[in-house]
Design a protein around this motif. Sequence first.
Motif, mmCIF file in Angstrom:
data_model
loop_
_atom_site.group_PDB
_atom_site.id
_atom_site.type_symbol
_atom_site.label_atom_id
_atom_site.label_comp_id
_atom_site.label_asym_id
_atom_site.label_seq_id
_atom_site.Cartn_x
_atom_site.Cartn_y
_atom_site.Cartn_z
ATOM 1 N N ARG A 6 0.826 -1.208 0.000
ATOM 2 C CA ARG A 6 0.000 0.000 0.000
ATOM 3 C C ARG A 6 0.860 1.258 0.000
ATOM 4 O O ARG A 6 0.550 2.239 -0.676
ATOM 5 N N VAL A 44 1.182 10.007 -10.039
ATOM 6 C CA VAL A 44 0.253 9.928 -11.173
ATOM 7 C C VAL A 44 -0.763 11.056 -11.088
ATOM 8 O O VAL A 44 -1.048 11.740 -12.088
ATOM 9 N N ALA A 45 -1.289 11.304 -9.896
ATOM 10 C CA ALA A 45 -2.303 12.347 -9.710
ATOM 11 C C ALA A 45 -1.777 13.721 -10.091
ATOM 12 O O ALA A 45 -2.506 14.536 -10.669
ATOM 13 N N LEU A 89 -8.247 7.495 -10.786
ATOM 14 C CA LEU A 89 -6.861 7.595 -10.316
ATOM 15 C C LEU A 89 -6.369 6.243 -9.822
ATOM 16 O O LEU A 89 -5.256 5.816 -10.131
ATOM 17 N N ARG A 90 -7.215 5.556 -9.078
ATOM 18 C CA ARG A 90 -6.840 4.229 -8.584
ATOM 19 C C ARG A 90 -6.600 3.270 -9.744
ATOM 20 O O ARG A 90 -5.607 2.535 -9.770
ATOM 21 N N ARG A 123 0.648 6.647 -6.692
ATOM 22 C CA ARG A 123 -0.637 7.308 -6.910
ATOM 23 C C ARG A 123 -0.500 8.826 -6.856
ATOM 24 O O ARG A 123 -1.046 9.537 -7.702
ATOM 25 N N ASP A 124 0.228 9.306 -5.869
ATOM 26 C CA ASP A 124 0.379 10.757 -5.722
ATOM 27 C C ASP A 124 1.115 11.361 -6.914
ATOM 28 O O ASP A 124 0.806 12.475 -7.350
ATOM 29 N N THR A 152 -5.791 3.972 -12.826
ATOM 30 C CA THR A 152 -4.593 4.364 -13.567
ATOM 31 C C THR A 152 -3.336 3.930 -12.829
ATOM 32 O O THR A 152 -2.395 3.391 -13.433
ATOM 33 N N THR A 153 -3.320 4.146 -11.520
ATOM 34 C CA THR A 153 -2.155 3.754 -10.713
ATOM 35 C C THR A 153 -1.924 2.254 -10.782
ATOM 36 O O THR A 153 -0.792 1.791 -10.982
ATOM 37 N N PHE A 199 -8.198 13.893 -12.009
ATOM 38 C CA PHE A 199 -8.277 12.924 -10.932
ATOM 39 C C PHE A 199 -8.946 13.460 -9.669
ATOM 40 O O PHE A 199 -9.478 12.691 -8.871
ATOM 41 N N VAL A 203 2.016 1.819 -3.514
ATOM 42 C CA VAL A 203 0.911 2.252 -4.375
ATOM 43 C C VAL A 203 0.580 3.717 -4.112
ATOM 44 O O VAL A 203 0.372 4.498 -5.051
ATOM 45 N N MET A 204 0.544 4.121 -2.859
ATOM 46 C CA MET A 204 0.218 5.510 -2.521
ATOM 47 C C MET A 204 1.282 6.473 -3.032
ATOM 48 O O MET A 204 0.974 7.574 -3.502
#
Length: 198
Positions: free
Chosen positions: A129, A139-140, A154-155, A136-137, A157-158, A147, A132-133
């Motif tokens: 996790r 990508v966002a 967003l999820r 994710r940040d 895409t990540t 997003f 991923v976070m």
Amino acid sequence: MARTIAKDHDQKREQILTTAAKVFATEGFDRASMAMLARECGISKANIYHYYDSKDALLFDILETYLRELRDRICGIDIEGLTPEEQLRRAVAETLQAYQGADHEHQVQIGSMSALPEDQQKLLRGYQRDMVMFMRDIVASNASTVFEQDPEKLRATTMSVFGMLNWYYMWNSGAGTAAREEYADLVTNLTLGGVNGL
């Protein structure tokens, strides 16, 4: 009197982890036995029990060591001062490079983590996790207006980024640094092209 720890204890433990990951990945966790693992490690069955009292304990140590070190490396990537696109390029490239040489551990993670008790799985999922976070940040930040309105997108895409990276070993096993850099550029370009077209 407590047993003293051999000078090469850590080196032997690392060898056991590496060899066991290969056995679990190629033979399957369920089919592997402690006797098989000891034989592949070139040590006695009694000696392997000196390090691990069961193959379950060995499986957990493989995954805990692998995922913790992977998490620390990925989440420790220096992206300070980079543009969002540069951050994504660095994060994707470093993640793929971090996977290099760990194909067996990666396969064990995918195929055998569910064999562990729930509390151990929870710890390992926490490492996942964190990674991923982190991604994710990044990508966002490359399409924040899109997003912000759609966290599910967003999820997706990540996880698509990780999907492209996680299965690389399946068709390019043993790929070196240059091939990984080239593929990382492809993944980044696909991702940027996709989010910019949303």
